[in-house]
Write an enzyme that holds these catalytic residues in place. Structure first.
Site, PDB file in Angstrom:
ATOM      1  N   THR A 162       1.372  -5.740   4.868  1.00 55.98           N
ATOM      2  CA  THR A 162       0.750  -6.849   4.118  1.00 55.98           C
ATOM      3  C   THR A 162       1.086  -8.136   4.853  1.00 55.98           C
ATOM      4  O   THR A 162       2.165  -8.258   5.430  1.00 55.98           O
ATOM      5  CB  THR A 162       1.346  -6.889   2.690  1.00 55.98           C
ATOM      6  OG1 THR A 162       0.876  -5.755   1.989  1.00 55.98           O
ATOM      7  CG2 THR A 162       0.977  -8.155   1.936  1.00 55.98           C
ATOM      8  N   ARG A 166      -7.360   0.337  -7.924  1.00 56.93           N
ATOM      9  CA  ARG A 166      -6.027  -0.241  -8.158  1.00 56.93           C
ATOM     10  C   ARG A 166      -5.949  -1.655  -7.566  1.00 56.93           C
ATOM     11  O   ARG A 166      -6.328  -1.901  -6.435  1.00 56.93           O
ATOM     12  CB  ARG A 166      -4.971   0.653  -7.512  1.00 56.93           C
ATOM     13  CG  ARG A 166      -3.527   0.152  -7.643  1.00 56.93           C
ATOM     14  CD  ARG A 166      -3.078  -0.582  -6.402  1.00 56.93           C
ATOM     15  NE  ARG A 166      -1.633  -0.888  -6.436  1.00 56.93           N
ATOM     16  CZ  ARG A 166      -1.033  -1.633  -5.522  1.00 56.93           C
ATOM     17  NH1 ARG A 166      -1.709  -2.143  -4.519  1.00 56.93           N
ATOM     18  NH2 ARG A 166       0.254  -1.884  -5.606  1.00 56.93           N
ATOM     19  N   ILE A 167      -5.447  -2.591  -8.343  1.00 56.58           N
ATOM     20  CA  ILE A 167      -5.220  -3.949  -7.860  1.00 56.58           C
ATOM     21  C   ILE A 167      -3.714  -4.167  -7.838  1.00 56.58           C
ATOM     22  O   ILE A 167      -3.027  -3.846  -8.809  1.00 56.58           O
ATOM     23  CB  ILE A 167      -5.882  -4.988  -8.809  1.00 56.58           C
ATOM     24  CG1 ILE A 167      -7.397  -4.759  -8.919  1.00 56.58           C
ATOM     25  CG2 ILE A 167      -5.553  -6.410  -8.387  1.00 56.58           C
ATOM     26  CD1 ILE A 167      -8.213  -5.208  -7.735  1.00 56.58           C
ATOM     27  N   GLY A 168      -3.215  -4.693  -6.751  1.00 56.97           N
ATOM     28  CA  GLY A 168      -1.770  -4.912  -6.633  1.00 56.97           C
ATOM     29  C   GLY A 168      -1.372  -6.332  -7.009  1.00 56.97           C
ATOM     30  O   GLY A 168      -2.094  -7.056  -7.706  1.00 56.97           O
ATOM     31  N   ASP A 169      -0.203  -6.719  -6.525  1.00 58.03           N
ATOM     32  CA  ASP A 169       0.348  -8.041  -6.836  1.00 58.03           C
ATOM     33  C   ASP A 169      -0.268  -9.159  -6.004  1.00 58.03           C
ATOM     34  O   ASP A 169      -0.257 -10.323  -6.408  1.00 58.03           O
ATOM     35  CB  ASP A 169       1.861  -8.034  -6.597  1.00 58.03           C
ATOM     36  CG  ASP A 169       2.196  -7.693  -5.141  1.00 58.03           C
ATOM     37  OD1 ASP A 169       1.586  -6.743  -4.593  1.00 58.03           O
ATOM     38  OD2 ASP A 169       3.047  -8.374  -4.547  1.00 58.03           O
ATOM     39  N   THR A 215       5.810  -9.231  -0.361  1.00 60.65           N
ATOM     40  CA  THR A 215       5.330  -7.965   0.181  1.00 60.65           C
ATOM     41  C   THR A 215       6.237  -6.837  -0.282  1.00 60.65           C
ATOM     42  O   THR A 215       7.456  -6.980  -0.265  1.00 60.65           O
ATOM     43  CB  THR A 215       5.266  -7.975   1.716  1.00 60.65           C
ATOM     44  OG1 THR A 215       5.012  -6.630   2.152  1.00 60.65           O
ATOM     45  CG2 THR A 215       6.545  -8.478   2.370  1.00 60.65           C
ATOM     46  N   GLY A 216       5.617  -5.749  -0.705  1.00 60.26           N
ATOM     47  CA  GLY A 216       6.402  -4.606  -1.169  1.00 60.26           C
ATOM     48  C   GLY A 216       5.678  -3.884  -2.282  1.00 60.26           C
ATOM     49  O   GLY A 216       4.450  -3.972  -2.391  1.00 60.26           O
ATOM     50  N   GLY A 274       3.906  -3.469  -5.137  1.00 62.49           N
ATOM     51  CA  GLY A 274       3.203  -4.477  -5.918  1.00 62.49           C
ATOM     52  C   GLY A 274       3.438  -4.375  -7.419  1.00 62.49           C
ATOM     53  O   GLY A 274       3.554  -5.395  -8.105  1.00 62.49           O
TER      54      GLY A 274
HETATM   55  N1  ASP Z   1       2.359  -5.640  -2.215  1.00 60.18           N
HETATM   56  C1  ASP Z   1       1.294  -4.854  -1.682  1.00 60.18           C
HETATM   57  C2  ASP Z   1       0.641  -4.104  -2.828  1.00 60.18           C
HETATM   58  O1  ASP Z   1       1.351  -3.491  -3.597  1.00 60.18           O
HETATM   59  C3  ASP Z   1       1.694  -3.858  -0.629  1.00 60.18           C
HETATM   60  C4  ASP Z   1       2.729  -4.336   0.362  1.00 60.18           C
HETATM   61  O2  ASP Z   1       3.082  -5.501   0.398  1.00 60.18           O
HETATM   62  O3  ASP Z   1       3.194  -3.496   1.149  1.00 60.18           O
HETATM   63  O4  ASP Z   1      -0.553  -4.091  -2.906  1.00 60.18           O
END
Ligand code: ASP
Length: 316
Positions: free
Chosen positions: A185, A213-216, A235-236, A238
């Site tokens: 990300t 799916r919608i993330g953060d 990032t991580g 979500g």
């Molecule tokens: N945060 C992102 C999500 O969950 C993925 C990522 O940052 O690796 O969509």
């Protein structure tokens, strides 16, 4: 004497600052040197662009968008070209951008044909009354704006296909189970020489995620946020960033608990999130930068008007 002291202080004052990330996660410390060098070069290229823009007086918002576009076009990262794939094998992209000086923000979720989702997010902010457009509605809005479009296959790289196949092979039970946080990300936070803060973040999400799916990342306050206190890009995993409103919590802790940027970022990353969940980059109104992560590594870089310029992957 007083004037000389003042001048001395002023020359050290940071007038602009920028940080970028290219994702956090289980980045193997034994990554071949050539591959690590390629990541460092990608980050340095984006950071150089940001540095040049801020040094010549560009705004934080324009700078964040331009830097994220470079990272979206770079197949090394999980955003734009090179994005992770849903369990159905397609790229569905999320992005958001926020102007700290006005709290205006724009975001898109689940877009499949927009080459640079961050620019569509900016147009949502500037041309609509809304904050977030998703899927078909976002694509229709894209039709009306003239942003560059591509076939979904443009985003798909052999590396992400392999990662999806592996995730599906290892999948246990449950809808979306085993959706892996795939590092890559991208994000940028900046303070410009007029004291304005901005943040921009773009992603393909998690490998093997359920379609829809919608993330953060496109949720202001979760994966991306900027106000007059700080700008944050996360990032991580979500889902955890959403549960804890990670990006908004950092400036909130600074305001309400009197913490410094570093203390607030550390609190959220090391005490609120779980080990391995990921990390954040953040900058405050004084140009102080925090880059905290609780995973093995985070692709990241920072630069400022006092001459700082660094790119790192692990705790090196
Ligand atoms: N945060 C992102 C999500 O969950 C993925 C990522 O940052 O690796 O969509």
């Amino acid at each position: 004497m007083a004037a000389a002291l003042l001048t001395g202080c002023q020359s050290n004052r940071v007038t602009w600052a920028i940080a970028v990330h290219g994702g956090a996660g289980t980045i193997d410390p034994n990554t071949p040197a050539e591959q690590a060098a390629s990541y460092r070069a990608s980050l340095a290229r984006a950071l150089e662009e940001g540095r040049a823009r801020l040094a010549r007086g560009d705004g934080a918002l324009d700078t964040c968008e331009a830097v994220v576009r470079i990272l979206e076009d770079d197949p090394n990262f999980n955003a734009g070209k090179g994005a992770t794939l849903t369990e159905a094998g397609r790229a569905e992209l999320d992005a958001s951008i926020m102007d700290g000086s006005t709290l205006r923000c724009g975001a898109v979720g689940g877009v499949t044909t927009v080459k640079n989702p961050i620019s569509l997010a900016r147009l949502v902010m500037e041309r609509t009354e809304h904050v977030l457009l998703v899927a078909e509605g976002a694509e229709r809005f894209a039709d009306a704006t003239g942003v560059e479009r591509v076939e979904n296959a443009y985003f798909v790289t052999p590396r992400r296909k392999e990662a999806l196949e592996k995730a599906l092979r290892e999948r246990k039970v449950g809808m979306g189970a085993g959706a892996a946080s795939a590092y890559g990300t991208v994000g940028c936070v900046a303070l410009d020489s007029n004291g304005r803060l901005a943040a921009a973040t773009s992603t393909g999400g998690r490998t093997g995620k359920m379609p829809g799916r919608i993330g953060d990342t496109p949720l202001p306050g979760a994966g991306n946020y900027a106000d007059g206190v700080a700008a944050v890009s996360g990032t991580g995993t979500g889902e955890e960033f959403i549960r804890h409103a990670v990006a908004r919590t950092i400036p909130a802790r600074m305001e309400l608990a009197g913490e410094t940027l570093a203390q607030a970022a550390d609190h959220v990353v090391f005490r609120t999130l779980r080990e391995g969940d990921g990390g954040v980059i953040a900058v405050d109104g004084k140009g102080r930068i925090a880059m905290a992560y609780n995973s093995l590594g985070m692709y990241r870089g920072a630069a400022d008007s006092a001459g700082r310029f660094e790119v790192r992957i692990w705790k090196d």
